[in-house]
Design a protein around this motif. Structure first.
Motif, PDB file in Angstrom:
ATOM      1  N   ASN A  11      -3.606   4.534  -4.566  1.00  0.00           N
ATOM      2  CA  ASN A  11      -3.893   5.750  -3.828  1.00  0.00           C
ATOM      3  C   ASN A  11      -2.857   5.846  -2.649  1.00  0.00           C
TER       4      ASN A  11
ATOM      5  N   ARG B 283      -0.255   8.675  -1.749  1.00  0.00           N
ATOM      6  CA  ARG B 283      -0.077   9.616  -0.642  1.00  0.00           C
ATOM      7  C   ARG B 283       1.050   9.594   0.287  1.00  0.00           C
TER       8      ARG B 283
ATOM      9  N   THR C  72      -3.650  10.739 -11.954  1.00  0.00           N
ATOM     10  CA  THR C  72      -4.286   9.487 -11.739  1.00  0.00           C
ATOM     11  C   THR C  72      -5.294   8.800 -12.541  1.00  0.00           C
TER      12      THR C  72
ATOM     13  N   GLU D 219     -10.109   1.285  -5.897  1.00  0.00           N
ATOM     14  CA  GLU D 219      -9.801   2.668  -5.437  1.00  0.00           C
ATOM     15  C   GLU D 219     -10.277   3.670  -6.289  1.00  0.00           C
TER      16      GLU D 219
ATOM     17  N   GLY E 147      -9.868   7.283  -7.956  1.00  0.00           N
ATOM     18  CA  GLY E 147      -9.054   8.424  -8.412  1.00  0.00           C
ATOM     19  C   GLY E 147      -9.571   9.766  -7.924  1.00  0.00           C
TER      20      GLY E 147
ATOM     21  N   LEU F 255      -8.303  10.440  -4.451  1.00  0.00           N
ATOM     22  CA  LEU F 255      -6.786  10.800  -4.351  1.00  0.00           C
ATOM     23  C   LEU F 255      -7.103  12.401  -4.720  1.00  0.00           C
TER      24      LEU F 255
END
Length: 141
Positions: free
Chosen positions: A42, A46, A59, A66, A68, A71
């Motif tokens: 992520n 970004r 994603t 992390e 998705g 995001l």
């Protein structure tokens, strides 16, 4: 407005910590004529979104701690012209709802075929073209 008239429409970012899957998705989309880049996290995605505009971000749901969905929410808030597609191995009604609430356009279940993936991206681009035209009309974007 057709997505083919938008210079950013063919740009796709693929976010997945699985190198083999990320490369496979990129290769499939490149064969279909898309310009693709990959990100492993992520955080990397970004940073790439700040540097370059993408029409679609694909994603994975779960990547090394992390999510998705995080995001997707970030993209929906910061880049309303970018559509997101979630890849996951497990599709449940709750996840479909979460993707929608996070601003996601669609969900594709792994394993998926090349034609299914390309069709989903093309559908997202058609919807994006309509949204971009509306944003430009309403806000002089």
């Amino acid at each position: 407005m057709s997505y083919s008239s938008d210079p950013d429409a063919k740009k796709v970012l693929v976010v997945d910590d699985d190198l083999a899957l990320r490369r496979s998705v990129i290769r499939i989309l490149q064969k279909a004529g898309f310009s693709c880049h990959g990100a492993v996290s992520n955080q990397e995605a970004r940073a790439m979104l700040v540097a370059e505009r993408y029409a679609v971000v694909i994603t994975d749901m779960r990547m090394w701690g992390e999510d998705g969905l995080e995001l997707m929410r970030h993209i929906s808030d910061e880049y309303p012209e970018t559509f997101t597609i979630m890849m996951t191995g497990f599709v449940e009604p709750r996840l479909i709802e979460q993707v929608s609430q996070s601003g996601g356009y669609a969900l594709v279940q792994k394993p998926f075929g090349p034609h299914e993936l390309v069709a989903k991206v093309e559908e997202a681009l058609e919807q994006r073209a309509e949204k971009v035209a509306l944003l430009r009309h309403v806000s002089n974007w």
